[in-house]
Design a protein around this motif. Structure first.
Motif, PDB file in Angstrom:
ATOM      1  N   ASP A   1      12.907  -3.514   5.393  1.00 25.61           N
ATOM      2  CA  ASP A   1      14.209  -3.661   6.039  1.00 25.61           C
ATOM      3  C   ASP A   1      14.496  -2.453   6.935  1.00 25.61           C
ATOM      4  OD1 ASP A   1      14.510  -1.759   4.089  1.00 25.61           O
ATOM      5  OD2 ASP A   1      16.270  -2.670   3.147  1.00 25.61           O
ATOM      6  N   ARG A   2      13.449  -1.718   7.295  1.00 25.27           N
ATOM      7  CA  ARG A   2      13.613  -0.544   8.142  1.00 25.27           C
ATOM      8  C   ARG A   2      13.025  -0.773   9.523  1.00 25.27           C
ATOM      9  NH1 ARG A   2      13.191   4.804   4.507  1.00 25.27           N
ATOM     10  NH2 ARG A   2      13.833   3.940   2.503  1.00 25.27           N
ATOM     11  N   MET A  29       0.848  -1.189   0.000  1.00 23.64           N
ATOM     12  CA  MET A  29       0.000   0.000   0.000  1.00 23.64           C
ATOM     13  C   MET A  29       0.883   1.238   0.000  1.00 23.64           C
ATOM     14  SD  MET A  29      -2.882  -0.985   2.874  1.00 23.64           S
ATOM     15  CE  MET A  29      -3.822  -2.501   2.822  1.00 23.64           C
ATOM     16  N   ASN A  30       0.572   2.176  -0.885  1.00 19.64           N
ATOM     17  CA  ASN A  30       1.211   3.499  -0.831  1.00 19.64           C
ATOM     18  C   ASN A  30       0.288   4.514  -1.491  1.00 19.64           C
ATOM     19  OD1 ASN A  30       1.670   3.604  -3.687  1.00 19.64           O
ATOM     20  ND2 ASN A  30       3.545   2.400  -3.415  1.00 19.64           N
ATOM     21  N   ARG A  31       0.748   5.737  -1.542  1.00 17.84           N
ATOM     22  CA  ARG A  31      -0.114   6.809  -2.035  1.00 17.84           C
ATOM     23  C   ARG A  31       0.298   7.306  -3.408  1.00 17.84           C
ATOM     24  NH1 ARG A  31      -3.334   7.683   2.032  1.00 17.84           N
ATOM     25  NH2 ARG A  31      -4.396   9.368   0.946  1.00 17.84           N
ATOM     26  N   THR A  32       1.270   6.619  -4.047  1.00 14.05           N
ATOM     27  CA  THR A  32       1.695   7.051  -5.379  1.00 14.05           C
ATOM     28  C   THR A  32       1.280   6.081  -6.476  1.00 14.05           C
ATOM     29  OG1 THR A  32       3.817   5.887  -5.254  1.00 14.05           O
ATOM     30  CG2 THR A  32       3.725   8.146  -4.360  1.00 14.05           C
ATOM     31  N   GLY A  33       1.040   4.841  -6.114  1.00 11.41           N
ATOM     32  CA  GLY A  33       0.737   3.822  -7.123  1.00 11.41           C
ATOM     33  C   GLY A  33       1.968   3.273  -7.802  1.00 11.41           C
ATOM     34  N   CYS A  34       3.152   3.727  -7.374  1.00 16.22           N
ATOM     35  CA  CYS A  34       4.408   3.225  -7.932  1.00 16.22           C
ATOM     36  C   CYS A  34       5.007   2.210  -6.960  1.00 16.22           C
ATOM     37  CB  CYS A  34       5.396   4.369  -8.165  1.00 16.22           C
ATOM     38  SG  CYS A  34       4.797   5.607  -9.335  1.00 16.22           S
ATOM     39  N   PHE A  35       5.106   0.977  -7.388  1.00 13.42           N
ATOM     40  CA  PHE A  35       5.607  -0.085  -6.515  1.00 13.42           C
ATOM     41  C   PHE A  35       6.954  -0.562  -7.040  1.00 13.42           C
ATOM     42  CE2 PHE A  35       0.984  -0.124  -6.206  1.00 13.42           C
ATOM     43  CZ  PHE A  35       0.805  -0.091  -4.823  1.00 13.42           C
ATOM     44  N   GLU A  36       7.994  -0.192  -6.314  1.00 13.25           N
ATOM     45  CA  GLU A  36       9.351  -0.548  -6.734  1.00 13.25           C
ATOM     46  C   GLU A  36       9.514  -2.066  -6.732  1.00 13.25           C
ATOM     47  OE1 GLU A  36      13.985   0.386  -5.429  1.00 13.25           O
ATOM     48  OE2 GLU A  36      12.344   0.674  -4.014  1.00 13.25           O
ATOM     49  N   GLU A  37      10.184  -2.564  -7.750  1.00  9.93           N
ATOM     50  CA  GLU A  37      10.487  -3.986  -7.843  1.00  9.93           C
ATOM     51  C   GLU A  37      12.003  -4.187  -7.864  1.00  9.93           C
ATOM     52  OE1 GLU A  37       8.419  -6.241  -7.460  1.00  9.93           O
ATOM     53  OE2 GLU A  37       6.463  -5.364  -7.956  1.00  9.93           O
ATOM     54  N   PRO A  38      12.480  -5.155  -7.144  1.00 10.21           N
ATOM     55  CA  PRO A  38      11.745  -6.004  -6.207  1.00 10.21           C
ATOM     56  C   PRO A  38      11.500  -5.280  -4.889  1.00 10.21           C
ATOM     57  CG  PRO A  38      14.038  -6.639  -6.205  1.00 10.21           C
ATOM     58  CD  PRO A  38      13.908  -5.557  -7.239  1.00 10.21           C
ATOM     59  N   SER A  39      10.573  -5.797  -4.106  1.00 16.62           N
ATOM     60  CA  SER A  39      10.291  -5.235  -2.787  1.00 16.62           C
ATOM     61  C   SER A  39      11.444  -5.607  -1.841  1.00 16.62           C
ATOM     62  CB  SER A  39       8.964  -5.761  -2.252  1.00 16.62           C
ATOM     63  OG  SER A  39       9.021  -7.156  -2.056  1.00 16.62           O
ATOM     64  N   LEU A  72      12.185  -7.465   0.907  1.00 10.60           N
ATOM     65  CA  LEU A  72      12.592  -8.832   1.245  1.00 10.60           C
ATOM     66  C   LEU A  72      12.936  -9.643   0.011  1.00 10.60           C
ATOM     67  CD1 LEU A  72      10.251  -9.845   4.204  1.00 10.60           C
ATOM     68  CD2 LEU A  72      12.485  -8.713   4.244  1.00 10.60           C
ATOM     69  N   ALA A  73      12.322  -9.343  -1.127  1.00 11.81           N
ATOM     70  CA  ALA A  73      12.699 -10.018  -2.371  1.00 11.81           C
ATOM     71  C   ALA A  73      14.077  -9.547  -2.827  1.00 11.81           C
ATOM     72  CB  ALA A  73      11.657  -9.760  -3.447  1.00 11.81           C
ATOM     73  N   ARG A  74      14.346  -8.254  -2.667  1.00 16.49           N
ATOM     74  CA  ARG A  74      15.656  -7.709  -3.042  1.00 16.49           C
ATOM     75  C   ARG A  74      16.773  -8.349  -2.225  1.00 16.49           C
ATOM     76  NH1 ARG A  74      14.851  -2.972  -1.487  1.00 16.49           N
ATOM     77  NH2 ARG A  74      16.200  -2.917   0.350  1.00 16.49           N
ATOM     78  N   LEU A  75      16.505  -8.621  -0.946  1.00 20.29           N
ATOM     79  CA  LEU A  75      17.501  -9.231  -0.070  1.00 20.29           C
ATOM     80  C   LEU A  75      17.611 -10.731  -0.249  1.00 20.29           C
ATOM     81  CD1 LEU A  75      16.592  -7.261   3.166  1.00 20.29           C
ATOM     82  CD2 LEU A  75      18.691  -7.003   1.831  1.00 20.29           C
ATOM     83  N   GLY A  76      16.745 -11.294  -1.072  1.00 14.06           N
ATOM     84  CA  GLY A  76      16.767 -12.735  -1.262  1.00 14.06           C
ATOM     85  C   GLY A  76      16.080 -13.498  -0.152  1.00 14.06           C
ATOM     86  N   VAL A  77      15.348 -12.800   0.719  1.00  8.79           N
ATOM     87  CA  VAL A  77      14.652 -13.472   1.812  1.00  8.79           C
ATOM     88  C   VAL A  77      13.445 -14.220   1.275  1.00  8.79           C
ATOM     89  CG1 VAL A  77      13.358 -13.123   3.943  1.00  8.79           C
ATOM     90  CG2 VAL A  77      15.453 -11.819   3.535  1.00  8.79           C
ATOM     91  N   VAL A  78      12.646 -13.545   0.453  1.00  7.23           N
ATOM     92  CA  VAL A  78      11.478 -14.171  -0.155  1.00  7.23           C
ATOM     93  C   VAL A  78      11.876 -14.718  -1.514  1.00  7.23           C
ATOM     94  CG1 VAL A  78       9.203 -13.742  -1.130  1.00  7.23           C
ATOM     95  CG2 VAL A  78       9.811 -12.764   1.084  1.00  7.23           C
TER      96      VAL A  78
END
Length: 996
Positions: free
Chosen positions: A206-207, A54-64, A66-72
Motif C-alpha cells: 500500500d506504499r 521476500m525480505n531479509r529478516t524472515g519475519c513475515f507480518e500477517e496479514p500482508s 492487501l489482505a489487511r485492507l480486504g483487497v485479497v
C-alpha cells in the motif's frame, strides 16, 4: 526429493538442506533462505496463483498489506501442491502452474500448465527488512526498499497498471508511478500487470512504488519501492481475459451497481439550490430525456464534513422544516415521485498538510439520517483537483510514503457500502475520482473531462476496474457518442452549465437519441455488468481483450467492444473491422472483415457504431427512468451471418439478493448455415422477488430478404400483412424497406425447454440458368444491402438523374431477387414490381411510362413481360435509362426541381418550407411551387409530407419509438406529429408501431 501438501491438512513442517541452503515448509507456504541472506516465502493461493514475499529478516507480518485492507480474499477451496528439490533450485507445483526459485540468488521462474516458461526474474531481487520479529524491536538490516525485474520477450505486450494520463493502453516503453502526488495525472493507480504471454503480477503493498516497463531497458520490466519487503502475487495461464478472471478470483467480485446506475446520471452545478435541482430534473422529464440519477456537489451541507461530527443540509439552499423532514412534500420526495435517485458529494478526508488520517470507526453514523431520507448514493470528491494534485512534489523524507495513503478511497468506499447495506439492504451507488486496487469491490470510478477520455475507461477495464466513466463531453456529437457508450454515463455540471437543454437544437436531438438508445440497451448492459462482476471482463473491452490474435486490432486505441455485440469507434473516422461480418448500426449496411474503412458519420449520430454478425441484443421498451414499466415485454434484436450466444441476467436490480442466487439467467443462442437462421430461446433459470411470470419476446431479425418460411418449435407460422393493426398469434411479418422480420413469441416461467425459431431463407434454383444465357453479376464490395434498401437507391437515382447510381442499384437489386427466384413466375413478378416503381416515378413527374417512351416502338415492346431473366433485366435497364434521359431533356426546370428534392431528402429531419428552399436556390417561391407541381405532380407541401410520413412509417415498423420517429422526420412537437400521422395514415403512430 519431493513432498505433496494440501492446504487445510494438518500442519506439517519439514526442513531440507541442499548445499547448505535451508528450506522450511508448512501446510500453506514454503520458505527458502538463499545464500545471499534473502528469505523467499511462496504460498500457493490457487492452482494458478502464487503469493511471493521476500525480505531479509524472515519475519513475515500477517496479514500482508492487501489482505489487511480486504483487497485479497482467502480462498475457500484447498489448493493441492508439491515441492520438488533440485541441485540449484526448488519448485512449487500445482496442477496448473509451477514456480521455481534459484536457491542461491532467489530469482524466480514461472511456468504454465504445459511446462512452458511464462516469465522469469533475470537478476537477483532486492528486498528490505520487512517487519521486526517482535513489536518495537529494531530490524537487523537497514531497510533500503525493494527492487526486482522480469525479462520481456521480443513481442511481449504489457497492459494494466491503472489509469494515468498520457500513457497508451499498451504500457511497454512507459514508466508508471503508483502514487497520486508528484507524478503524472492519475485517477486510479493499480499495481496490476498483465502480459500477452499469459502471466500477471499484482504488487502486495500500500506504499508508493514504480513500474519501469521497458522504458530504461527495453527487454525488462523493473519494479522499485523505497520501503518494505518485496511482495507480489503471480498468476499464470490464459489470455488477457483469463488473467483478469484470475485477478478477480484473487480479490473477490466487483460490486454490481444498482440497475438504475447504468442509465444516465446528472450532477448539478455546485451553487445549485433545491429549487434549481428540481428544475434541472423536471427539464429531463418535460423533454422526454431518460435520466435516473441526480447528484449534488459537497456544497449541499451546512459545513465541511470532517468525518468527526455530524452535518446537516445547508439552511438556505436546502431548507427542510424539522417538524416534517420526510415525505413526498420534501424536495427529495419530489425527486422520487419523478423517478430520480439522489446522490450526495463528500470530500475525501485530507488535512492541510496533505496527509490523510484514519477514519473514526462509527463515522458512517453521520450519513444515516440522509440515507433514511432517501439518499441512494455518494460521490467521493477530492478538494484538490487530480490534475493539480499531480504537481504537488513528494517530500524527500521517509514520511512521504505513509502520507500517500493509496488505499484511502477504498477504505471510505468500503465503509459506505457496508454501512448502507446494513441500514437499507440495498446496493448504494458510490463513485470516486481516485482509487487503488480493490476499489472495484466497493465503488465505481469517474474522472473529469480530458483528451482521449475513452483511454481511461479502457485502461481501468484492463486493470480490474470495470466501472469507470468519464464526464461526458456534452458540446460535441463525438463526445456524446463516446459518453453514452461507457460502463455508466455521467453529465457533470460542477462549476459550469452543462444541462442538455442548453445545447443547440442539433446537438440536443443527438443527445436525446443516444439517451433513449442507452435506456433501451439497459438489459444488454446490465447483463454485461453481471459478467464483469463475476469474471472481471469489463463492459467496455479494449481490442486486445477481444481480438488478441489479430495483430492489427491489438494496436488500436480509438475503438473498442461494448459488450459482446457492439464495436464503438471514438473520436475517429477510421474504423477497423476484424474478421467476420459487421452491420453499420446507423445505416444497416453490411461489411465483411477484416477491413479498414473510412467512415462518414450520419447527421443524427456522433460516431461509428457496428454490430457483429451473430449478435443477440435484448432491449427494453422506451422509458424515462428505470422501473417506469415492468420488464414483461422485451425486444430481441438478432443479426444473422454467424453463430452467437448471449446470457440475459435479471434480478431485482437494487438489493444484494443476486449474491444469494436470487436472479434468472436466460441463455439465447443463434446459428446461421446460410439456408436457415436458427435461434434457441432458453428457459429462464432461477427466480427473484418481483419477477414477471409471463413475458413476450418481440423478435426482430435484421438484414434479411423475405424468408420462405418461419417455424417455431417445428410448427410453421403464417405470414401476415405488416399493416394490420392487431397481431394474430403464430404469425410473422416482413418489412421490405427496412429488411426486418418481426414476430411476437410468448414465454412463461414454467417452460422447461428451449423455444426453437427457424427462419428458412428463400434458396431456389438460379433462374438465369433457365434462359440458357448468363449475365455477369456484381462482385461483393464489402457490404450487403437488402432489396428494400436498393429500391430506395434506384428511386434516388431516377429522381436525381444519376444514371450510374440508378443502374448500379438496379443490377444489385436484380441479383438479390434472382437469388431467391425459383421459376419464370418469380421472374415476371419481380419484373412487374420494378415496373411499378417506374410508374410511380413517372407519375411524380406528371407523366406516364408510355409518354416517356414516346414513339420508340422498341422501348414500347419492353413494357411486355418475358420469361427470360436476362431479357427481363435488360428491359428494366432500358426503361430506367429512358426515364433519366427524359428528365434531363426537361432542361433547367427539371434541374431546379431535382435540387429541391435533393434538399428535401437529405434534410428530411428538419422543418422544410417552400420559401426557405426557394431562397437557397435563389428563386421566387411561386415559380418554384409551379415548377414543382408541373414536374413532380404534387405540390411542394404534399411532396414533403409524403416523404416525411413514408419515413416515419418505416421507422415505426422497424421498432423506433414515436418520439424518435418524430425527431427523425423534423417534428419538434410529438403531439403534433401524432395528429399529422393519424390524419395521413388513418392510424396513430403507436398503432402503426404495433402492427404486424
Amino acid at each position: 526429493m519431493s513432498r505433496k501438501l494440501q492446504a487445510g491438512s494438518a500442519s506439517v513442517f519439514f526442513r531440507h538442506s541442499r548445499g547448505g541452503i535451508p528450506v522450511s515448509s508448512s501446510r500453506a507456504s514454503v520458505v527458502v533462505l538463499t545464500s545471499s541472506g534473502l528469505h523467499v516465502r511462496i504460498e500457493p493461493m490457487a492452482p494458478h496463483t502464487f503469493h511471493v514475499r521476500m525480505n531479509r529478516t524472515g519475519c513475515f507480518e500477517e496479514p500482508s498489506p492487501l489482505a489487511r485492507l480486504g483487497v485479497v480474499v482467502p480462498s475457500l477451496a484447498p489448493v493441492c501442491w508439491e515441492t520438488k528439490m533440485r541441485e540449484e533450485e526448488m519448485g512449487v507445483s500445482t496442477d496448473s502452474a509451477s514456480l521455481r526459485v534459484d536457491r542461491s540468488s532467489g530469482e524466480l521462474s514461472l511456468y504454465g500448465e504445459a511446462g512452458t516458461l511464462l516469465t522469469r526474474q533475470n537478476r537477483p531481487p532486492r528486498a528490505g527488512c520487512g517487519t521486526p520479529a517482535s513489536p518495537g524491536a529494531a530490524a537487523s538490516v537497514s531497510d533500503d526498499g525493494f527492487e526486482t525485474q522480469f525479462a520481456l520477450a521480443a513481442e511481449e505486450r504489457i497492459y494494466g497498471l491503472g489509469d494515468q494520463h498520457g500513457t497508451p493502453l499498451m504500457k511497454r516503453g512507459c514508466k508508471i508511478a503508483i502514487c497520486f502526488r508528484g507524478g503524472n495525472e492519475v485517477h486510479a493507480p493499480v499495481p496490476l500487470l498483465l502480459s500477452s504471454e499469459g502471466w500477471g503480477l499484482l504488487m502486495d503493498t500500500d506504499r508508493r512504488h514504480e513500474f519501469d516497463v521497458g522504458c530504461s531497458s527495453p527487454d525488462v520490466v523493473r519494479i522499485r519501492g523505497r520501503r518494505g519487503e518485496l511482495a507480489f502475487y503471480l498468476f499464470a495461464g490464459g489470455g488477457l481475459a483469463g488473467l483478469l478472471q484470475k485477478y478477480m478470483e484473487l480479490t473477490g467480485p466487483t460490486a454490481l451497481l444498482p440497475v438504475w446506475a447504468y442509465g444516465l446520471s446528472f450532477n448539478c452545478n455546485q451553487q445549485t439550490t433545491a429549487r434549481d435541482m428540481l428544475e434541472d430534473a423536471l427539464k429531463f422529464r418535460r423533454e422526454g430525456i431518460p435520466c435516473d440519477m441526480i447528484g449534488l456537489e459537497p456544497t449541499w451541507m451546512d459545513r465541511q464534513f470532517d468525518y468527526d461530527a455530524p452535518v446537516d443540509w445547508h439552511p438556505d439552499r436546502f431548507y427542510i422544516p424539522q417538524w416534517l423532514p420526510k415525505g413526498a412534500h420534501t424536495f427529495m420526495g419530489a425527486l422520487r415521485t419523478a423517478g430520480f435517485k439522489l446522490t450526495l458529494g463528500l470530500y475525501l478526508r485530507d488535512d492541510e498538510a496533505g496527509q490523510q488520517r484514519n477514519l473514526p470507526e462509527d463515522w458512517y453514523d453521520y450519513l444515516k439520517p440522509f440515507v433514511a431520507q432517501g439518499v441512494l448514493g455518494f460521490n467521493l470528491c477530492t478538494k484538490i483537483p487530480v490534475r493539480e494534485m499531480a504537481n504537488i512534489p513528494v517530500p524527500a523524507d521517509d514520511s512521504s510514503d505513509d502520507a500517500e495513503s493509496l488505499p484511502h478511497s477504498t477504505v471510505v468506499g468500503r465503509s459506505i457500502r457496508e454501512g448502507f447495506a446494513a441500514q437499507t439492504g440495498r446496493r448504494p451507488m458510490i463513485y470516486t475520482p481516485i482509487g487503488y486496487t480493490g476499489i472495484q469491490k466497493y465503488a465505481a470510478v469517474w474522472s473529469g473531462g480530458r483528451s482521449d477520455a475513452h483511454l481511461s475507461v479502457l485502461g481501468l477495464g484492463l486493470s480490474g476496474i470495470p466501472h469507470m466513466a468519464v464526464d461526458m463531453e456534452l458540446h460535441t456529437a463525438a463526445g456524446i457518442h463516446c459518453g453514452f457508450f461507457q460502463p455508466w454515463s455521467k453529465v457533470n455540471s460542477w462549476a459550469y452549465w452543462r444541462h442538455p437543454l442548453l445545447l443547440d437544437p442539433e446537438l440536443l436531438r443527438t443527445f436525446k437519441s443516444y439517451a433513449r438508445l442507452r435506456y433501451r440497451l439497459l438489459p444488454y448492459i446490465y447483463s454485461a455488468a453481471h459478467v464483469a462482476a463475476r469474471t472481471g471482463l469489463p463492459i467496455a473491452r479494449a481490442m486486445p481483450l477481444v481480438f488478441p490474435d489479430d495483430p492489427h486490432a491489438v494496436t488500436l486505441q480509438n475503438q473498442y467492444m461494448f459488450g459482446d455485440a457492439f464495436l464503438v469507434a471514438a473520436f475517429t473516422d477510421r474504423v477497423y473491422l476484424p474478421a467476420g461480418e459487421w452491420y453499420d448500426y446507423w445505416t444497416g449496411e453490411k461489411f465483411a472483415g477484416p477491413a479498414e474503412i473510412s467512415y462518414r458519420v450520419p447527421k443524427h449520430a456522433g460516431g461509428p457504431l457496428f454490430v457483429r454478425s451473430g449478435a443477440i441484443v435484448p432491449m427494453w421498451p422506451d422509458m424515462e427512468y428505470v422501473g417506469l414499466q415492468p420488464a414483461d415485454r422485451l425486444e430481441l434484436h438478432l443479426y444473422p451471418g454467424g453463430a452467437g450466444e448471449f446470457a440475459l441476467y435479471e434480478d431485482d436490480g437494487i438489493t444484494f439478493g443476486y449474491l444469494r442466487g436470487e436472479l434468472t439467467v436466460s441463455s439465447i443462442a443463434c446459428r446461421d448455415d446460410r439456408r436457415v437462421f436458427g435461434v434457441e430461446l432458453g428457459a429462464r433459470v432461477g427466480r427473484y422477488p418481483g419477477m414477471p411470470d409471463r413475458r413476450t419476446w418481440d423478435v426482430v431479425v435484421h438484414a434479411l430478404d423475405k424468408p420462405a418460411a418461419v417455424k417455431v418449435d417445428g410448427q410453421a407460422w403464417r405470414e401476415t400483412n405488416g399493416s394490420r393493426k392487431e397481431r394474430p398469434p403464430a404469425s410473422w411479418s416482413y418489412h421490405k424497406k427496412t429488411g426486418t422480420l418481426r414476430m411476437l413469441v410468448p414465454d412463461v416461467v414454467e417452460r422447461p425447454a428451449s423455444l426453437r425459431l427457424e427462419i428458412v431463407r428463400s434458396g431456389g434454383r438460379d433462374v438465369r440458368r433457365m434462359s440458357g444465357r448468363q449475365r455477369s453479376q456484381p462482385k461483393p464490395n464489402g457490404s450487403r444491402r437488402t432489396a428494400g434498401e436498393l429500391e430506395k437507391d434506384i428511386e434516388v437515382g431516377l429522381d436525381t438523374g444519376s444514371t450510374a447510381k440508378a443502374l448500379s442499384a438496379l443490377e444489385r437489386w436484380w441479383s438479390v431477387r434472382m437469388a431467391e427466384a425459383g421459376s419464370v413466375v418469380d421472374v415476371r413478378e419481380h419484373w412487374l414490381a420494378m415496373n411499378g416503381l417506374f410508374v410511380r416515378t413517372a407519375e411524380r413527374k406528371g407523366r406516364t411510362l408510355h409518354e416517356i417512351a414516346g414513339g420508340d416502338p422498341l422501348l414500347r415492346s419492353r413494357f411486355q413481360p418475358t420469361d427470360s431473366a436476362e431479357d427481363a433485366f435488360n428491359s428494366l435497364v432500358q426503361i430506367a435509362a429512358r426515364i433519366i434521359e427524359y428528365g434531363k431533356r426537361q432542361g433547367d426546370t427539371y434541374g431546379i426541381v431535382r435540387q429541391a428534392t435533393d434538399i428535401i431528402k437529405s434534410e428530411i429531419d428538419r422543418e422544410l418550407s417552400l420559401h426557405a428552399i426557394a431562397d437557397r436556390l435563389h428563386l421566387n417561391s411561386s415559380y418554384l411551387s409551379r415548377k414543382f407541381k408541373q414536374e413532380i405532380g404534387l405540390s411542394f407541401s404534399d411532396y414533403v409530407l409524403e416523404k416525411k410520413m413514408g419515413l416515419a412509417k418505416e421507422l415505426l415498423q422497424a421498432g423506433s419509438t414515436v418520439v424518435t420517429a418524430a425527431e427523425r422526420t423534423g417534428f419538434k412537437d410529438a403531439s403534433y406529429f401524432n395528429r399529422v400521422f393519424r390524419k395521413y395514415w388513418g392510424v396513430t403512430p403507436g398503432g402503426m408501431r404495433s402492427l404486424e
